[in-house]
Design an enzyme around this catalytic site. Sequence first.
Site, PDB file in Angstrom:
ATOM      1  N   ASN A 211      -9.321  71.452  10.659  1.00  0.00           N
ATOM      2  CA  ASN A 211      -9.303  71.799  12.086  1.00  0.00           C
ATOM      3  C   ASN A 211      -8.522  73.081  12.342  1.00  0.00           C
ATOM      4  OD1 ASN A 211     -10.878  69.679  13.068  1.00  0.00           O
ATOM      5  ND2 ASN A 211      -9.128  68.299  13.230  1.00  0.00           N
ATOM      6  N   GLU A 246      -9.887  60.393  11.418  1.00  0.00           N
ATOM      7  CA  GLU A 246     -10.637  60.656  10.193  1.00  0.00           C
ATOM      8  C   GLU A 246     -10.655  59.451   9.257  1.00  0.00           C
ATOM      9  OE1 GLU A 246      -6.478  62.547   9.570  1.00  0.00           O
ATOM     10  OE2 GLU A 246      -7.862  62.082  11.213  1.00  0.00           O
TER      11      GLU A 246
END
Length: 335
Positions: A211, A246
Site C-alpha cells: 500500500n 489482509e
Amino acid sequence: MNDEDSKKTQKLATLPPSEPPSSRRSSVDEFQDEESSTRNTDAAIPILAPVAESTRAVVTVVTGPGAGRVFSVSGEAVIGRGKEAHVRIDDGGASRAHARIYASGGSYVVEDLGSTNGTFVDGRRIERAELKSGDRIHLGPHIVLSFAILDAQAERITQQLYESSVRDPLTRAFNRRYLVERLASEVAYARRHKTALGLILMDLDLFKRVNDTHGHLAGDELLREVSATVQRMIRAEDVFARFGGEEFVLLVRGIEHVNVGRFAERVRSAVERLEVRAGAAGAVIKATISAGYASITELPSDDREQSLPERMLRLADERLYLAKSAGRNRVRGAS
C-alpha cells in the site's frame, strides 16, 4: 524482521504471560456483534395460484444456521440435516430427513417425514399441509423457513441479495459474519458425525509495504488476485472467507490433519508464484503469505461444542504468529 512485524511483536509482548499471542484478536461472539445482519428474509408476497410455469417455489432460512440462505424447490426438496437433504439444515433439532416440499396439482405441499421434533406451519403441527406464499415452516425448536412463490426475476434478485449479504465486496470471498456462522455449523457437524475438519488462517506478508509503495488501489488488486487464486484451488465444500484486512480463513472438510498442512503449502506456493500488474505504470507486484493451520482432532473431545470454533481459530492464529516470526512465507501446524 521489518518495522511492521516488529510493531506486532512489541504489541504481543505486552500481553500477560497467561494469554497466548492470539489473544490480540476478539472472541467469536464479538465478531458476531461487530457485523449484525441487515437481511430482511420475511417474504410478504401475495399467493399465486395455481403455480404457473414461469414461477417457482423458494424456501428462505429465517432463523438457525445459514439464516438468509435461499433454496429453490424444483419438483421436490427434502429438508433435514442429512447429507441426502436438498435443503440441508445442520441443527440438532432437525432430523436427518425432517420434511419434504413437493409440487402437487398446481400447488405446493409440505409433508413431515416422521421427524422427532415435528413440522409446523404457522404454529400448527402438521403431517401434511398445502403451502401458500408467505407461510412460515418451523422444524423443531430452532429452525424457521419462509416459503414463497416467485417468478424467475424475483428469485434471481432474492439470490443476489443473499449473496451480497455473505460475500466480501472486494474479494468475493465469504465475509467474516458468514465464516463465524459456518464455522460453528461445521464444528457441530464434524463432532456429531466424527468427520475431519481443518482450518487454515493465512495472512499476506508485508501488505502495508504494498500500500505504501504502490497505493491502496494496487493493494486492493492484489487482494482480489490472491482471493481468486485460492478460490480456483478449493473444492465446492470448502469455505474461503476474508477474516479482515489482509487475513483469510479456509475451512476444509474431510481432510486429515497432515493433508491440511499439505493443502496449506500448495496455497502458499501458488500465491508465491503470483504476479499482479497494478497502477498506471503496470508495476509487477509479487506477494507471499504465512499460514497456520489446526484440525478439530487436535482439540480435547470433552470440550464444550460452543467453545470449539474459537479454540480452532486461536490455535491456527498461534501457529500463524510462529510462521511470521520464523521469517514469513511459510506454513506452521502442530510442532
